[in-house]
Design a protein around this motif. Structure first.
Motif, PDB file in Angstrom:
ATOM      1  N   TYR A   1      -1.977   2.132 -15.172  1.00 23.93           N
ATOM      2  CA  TYR A   1      -1.842   2.454 -16.590  1.00 23.93           C
ATOM      3  C   TYR A   1      -3.343   3.066 -16.805  1.00 23.93           C
ATOM      4  O   TYR A   1      -4.191   2.122 -17.494  1.00 23.93           O
ATOM      5  CB  TYR A   1      -1.496   1.380 -17.360  1.00 23.93           C
ATOM      6  CG  TYR A   1      -0.102   0.791 -17.013  1.00 23.93           C
ATOM      7  CD1 TYR A   1       1.187   1.438 -17.180  1.00 23.93           C
ATOM      8  CD2 TYR A   1      -0.097  -0.476 -16.098  1.00 23.93           C
ATOM      9  CE1 TYR A   1       2.350   0.715 -16.862  1.00 23.93           C
ATOM     10  CE2 TYR A   1       1.176  -0.923 -15.502  1.00 23.93           C
ATOM     11  CZ  TYR A   1       2.447  -0.489 -16.235  1.00 23.93           C
ATOM     12  OH  TYR A   1       3.499  -0.972 -15.556  1.00 23.93           O
TER      13      TYR A   1
ATOM     14  N   ALA B   1      -4.733   1.614 -21.160  1.00 20.96           N
ATOM     15  CA  ALA B   1      -4.144   0.138 -21.223  1.00 20.96           C
ATOM     16  C   ALA B   1      -5.048  -0.857 -22.038  1.00 20.96           C
ATOM     17  O   ALA B   1      -6.094  -0.424 -22.064  1.00 20.96           O
ATOM     18  CB  ALA B   1      -3.741  -0.259 -19.938  1.00 20.96           C
TER      19      ALA B   1
ATOM     20  N   TRP C   1      -6.320  -2.946 -15.789  1.00 19.81           N
ATOM     21  CA  TRP C   1      -5.161  -2.491 -15.145  1.00 19.81           C
ATOM     22  C   TRP C   1      -5.268  -1.398 -14.567  1.00 19.81           C
ATOM     23  O   TRP C   1      -4.267  -0.752 -14.052  1.00 19.81           O
ATOM     24  CB  TRP C   1      -4.126  -2.407 -16.569  1.00 19.81           C
ATOM     25  CG  TRP C   1      -3.664  -3.400 -16.976  1.00 19.81           C
ATOM     26  CD1 TRP C   1      -3.876  -4.194 -18.132  1.00 19.81           C
ATOM     27  CD2 TRP C   1      -2.501  -4.101 -16.548  1.00 19.81           C
ATOM     28  NE1 TRP C   1      -3.136  -5.252 -18.330  1.00 19.81           N
ATOM     29  CE2 TRP C   1      -2.165  -5.182 -17.548  1.00 19.81           C
ATOM     30  CE3 TRP C   1      -1.512  -3.945 -15.423  1.00 19.81           C
ATOM     31  CZ2 TRP C   1      -0.792  -5.745 -17.297  1.00 19.81           C
ATOM     32  CZ3 TRP C   1      -0.359  -4.760 -14.947  1.00 19.81           C
ATOM     33  CH2 TRP C   1      -0.067  -5.681 -16.091  1.00 19.81           C
TER      34      TRP C   1
ATOM     35  N   GLN D   1       1.766  -7.253 -26.031  1.00 18.08           N
ATOM     36  CA  GLN D   1       0.464  -7.575 -26.285  1.00 18.08           C
ATOM     37  C   GLN D   1       0.129  -8.682 -27.112  1.00 18.08           C
ATOM     38  O   GLN D   1      -0.406  -8.368 -28.383  1.00 18.08           O
ATOM     39  CB  GLN D   1      -0.440  -6.405 -26.832  1.00 18.08           C
ATOM     40  CG  GLN D   1      -0.339  -5.096 -25.862  1.00 18.08           C
ATOM     41  CD  GLN D   1      -0.869  -3.989 -26.197  1.00 18.08           C
ATOM     42  OE1 GLN D   1      -1.420  -3.744 -27.111  1.00 18.08           O
ATOM     43  NE2 GLN D   1      -0.409  -2.717 -25.656  1.00 18.08           N
TER      44      GLN D   1
ATOM     45  N   SER E   1       5.162  -2.858 -23.129  1.00 18.50           N
ATOM     46  CA  SER E   1       3.945  -3.544 -23.032  1.00 18.50           C
ATOM     47  C   SER E   1       4.106  -4.306 -24.165  1.00 18.50           C
ATOM     48  O   SER E   1       4.368  -4.321 -25.336  1.00 18.50           O
ATOM     49  CB  SER E   1       2.643  -2.597 -23.586  1.00 18.50           C
ATOM     50  OG  SER E   1       1.556  -3.426 -23.754  1.00 18.50           O
TER      51      SER E   1
ATOM     52  N   SER F   1      -2.251  -9.403 -22.122  1.00 16.61           N
ATOM     53  CA  SER F   1      -1.353  -8.320 -22.091  1.00 16.61           C
ATOM     54  C   SER F   1      -0.421  -8.192 -20.981  1.00 16.61           C
ATOM     55  O   SER F   1      -0.916  -8.252 -19.859  1.00 16.61           O
ATOM     56  CB  SER F   1      -2.164  -7.204 -22.410  1.00 16.61           C
ATOM     57  OG  SER F   1      -2.851  -7.180 -23.586  1.00 16.61           O
TER      58      SER F   1
ATOM     59  N   TYR G   1       2.417  -5.577 -18.965  1.00 15.34           N
ATOM     60  CA  TYR G   1       2.961  -4.271 -18.806  1.00 15.34           C
ATOM     61  C   TYR G   1       4.172  -4.533 -17.902  1.00 15.34           C
ATOM     62  O   TYR G   1       4.247  -4.920 -16.835  1.00 15.34           O
ATOM     63  CB  TYR G   1       1.931  -3.195 -18.310  1.00 15.34           C
ATOM     64  CG  TYR G   1       1.238  -2.738 -19.471  1.00 15.34           C
ATOM     65  CD1 TYR G   1       1.264  -1.405 -20.113  1.00 15.34           C
ATOM     66  CD2 TYR G   1      -0.008  -3.557 -19.725  1.00 15.34           C
ATOM     67  CE1 TYR G   1       0.404  -1.067 -20.986  1.00 15.34           C
ATOM     68  CE2 TYR G   1      -0.968  -3.243 -20.583  1.00 15.34           C
ATOM     69  CZ  TYR G   1      -0.700  -2.144 -21.306  1.00 15.34           C
ATOM     70  OH  TYR G   1      -1.829  -1.849 -22.297  1.00 15.34           O
TER      71      TYR G   1
ATOM     72  N   TYR H   1       7.444   2.429 -19.895  1.00 12.82           N
ATOM     73  CA  TYR H   1       7.168   0.968 -19.650  1.00 12.82           C
ATOM     74  C   TYR H   1       7.304   0.341 -20.995  1.00 12.82           C
ATOM     75  O   TYR H   1       7.372   1.081 -22.074  1.00 12.82           O
ATOM     76  CB  TYR H   1       5.578   0.729 -19.045  1.00 12.82           C
ATOM     77  CG  TYR H   1       4.458   1.403 -20.080  1.00 12.82           C
ATOM     78  CD1 TYR H   1       4.000   0.653 -21.305  1.00 12.82           C
ATOM     79  CD2 TYR H   1       4.185   2.619 -19.862  1.00 12.82           C
ATOM     80  CE1 TYR H   1       3.061   1.259 -21.910  1.00 12.82           C
ATOM     81  CE2 TYR H   1       3.386   3.558 -20.546  1.00 12.82           C
ATOM     82  CZ  TYR H   1       2.685   2.799 -21.686  1.00 12.82           C
ATOM     83  OH  TYR H   1       1.740   3.326 -22.597  1.00 12.82           O
TER      84      TYR H   1
END
Length: 335
Positions: free
Chosen positions: A38, A41, A325, A94, A92, A65, A67, A90
């Protein structure tokens, strides 16, 4: 440290390690077959440090986090023989948790942010990356009382009446309900990232300049259309609806280690006069084994970044571990 605080520390640390267990298996030359990338990110991190506002003492701060891709062919696209765009669709999650140095309720008003995202990426003729990111979702802290009163429910007539007592001269940090105050809003983020890559003769990444510009909007309806979540209009009048973010990071290699130095600037537009409208983050991350796992030091000043605590402003020096990421990896050079 009392037992409840220690237990929370261990839980968060375990969550961080479990969420990042693949870090030690990743190298730039041989990317894992299940690794997804990603370009835009949030790094996971766990940190402690020095520097607090006068109302609270931070013991630990973490953002583990996660994903989850519905579709992600970015790694295949940027390593393909023919130039082709790549895409990621996606979810996510967080969350952000802080443990404070207090005898009871050491974890207060945790943040929960869930975003649906789409990122297309293209590789330029000189092997640089250009990425667009569109994310939208919900951001809240799961509390029920007024942000500026622990006596009344958020949205109740009594809770709303509290806002009539707030003037331009009010110190919001002083009256903030730090234990049960509600923060809730939907948001959308539009980001652009440009990565300028420099390769060795063996086409391994050597130096990387990364530039990211983001516009963020707090809004009422979920994804802009669904009547879910939303915000208290009085809160948004205080916090401001618009945010601009500019981020730069330089990645290089030294004695087998990957090192990243970065500078981020955040501007909060339309906030109450007592709110500091900017935040600065300066950091250096050392990846001693050239993997996803890194050790960092970071200096912040300006408004806080923990949900409605951005009414606070103070300098802080932090140290901790992080997980990347988008680890640099072998890319066939198209010269």
């Amino acid at each position: 440290m009392e037992k409840s605080t220690l237990f929370c520390c261990l839980m968060i640390f375990s969550f961080f390690l479990i969420g990042n267990q693949s870090a030690l298996a990743q190298t730039p030359q041989v990317p894992s077959s299940f690794k997804e990338y990603y370009p835009i990110a949030q790094r996971s991190y766990l940190s402690g440090g020095f520097g607090n506002n006068e109302y609270e003492q931070i013991l630990l701060d973490t953002k583990p986090s996660v994903y989850y891709s519905f579709y992600n062919d970015i790694r295949e696209a940027i390593t393909a023989d023919e130039r082709t765009p790549g895409y990621a669709v996606y979810l996510s999650f967080q969350p952000q948790f802080r443990i404070y140095n207090e005898e009871s309720r050491p974890v207060k008003t945790p943040s929960y942010k869930i975003l649906a995202g789409w990122q297309p990426i293209i590789v330029t003729s000189d092997n640089n990356f250009l990425t667009l990111g569109i994310e939208s979702g919900h951001y809240s802290n799961g509390q029920s009382n007024s942000a500026f009163s622990d006596e009344f429910e958020d949205g109740s007539p009594e809770g709303q009446a509290v806002y009539t007592t707030i003037t331009d001269d009010t110190d919001l940090s002083e009256i903030l309900n730090r234990k049960t105050g509600n923060f809730s809003t939907n948001l959308t983020r539009l980001s652009f990232n440009y990565r300028q890559n420099k390769f060795t003769d063996e086409v391994i990444p050597k130096r990387i300049h990364s530039y990211t510009l983001t516009y963020q909007l707090y809004h009422d309806k979920f994804f802009g259309v669904i009547d879910f979540g939303g915000y208290n209009p009085e809160d948004i009048d205080i916090y401001g609806r618009h945010r601009i973010e500019a981020q730069y990071e330089f990645t290089f290699y030294w004695k087998g280690m990957r090192i990243a130095a970065g500078q981020d600037i955040f501007l909060q537009l339309g906030a109450h006069p007592s709110v500091t409208p900017f935040r600065s983050q300066s950091r250096m991350i050392v990846h001693p084994w050239n993997t996803d796992l890194g050790f960092f030091g970071q200096f912040d000043f300006g408004f806080d970044d923990y949900n409605y605590r951005f009414v606070d402003s103070y300098p802080r020096m932090s140290f901790g571990i992080s997980w990347d990421w988008f680890t640099p990896f072998l890319l066939e050079s198209r010269k």
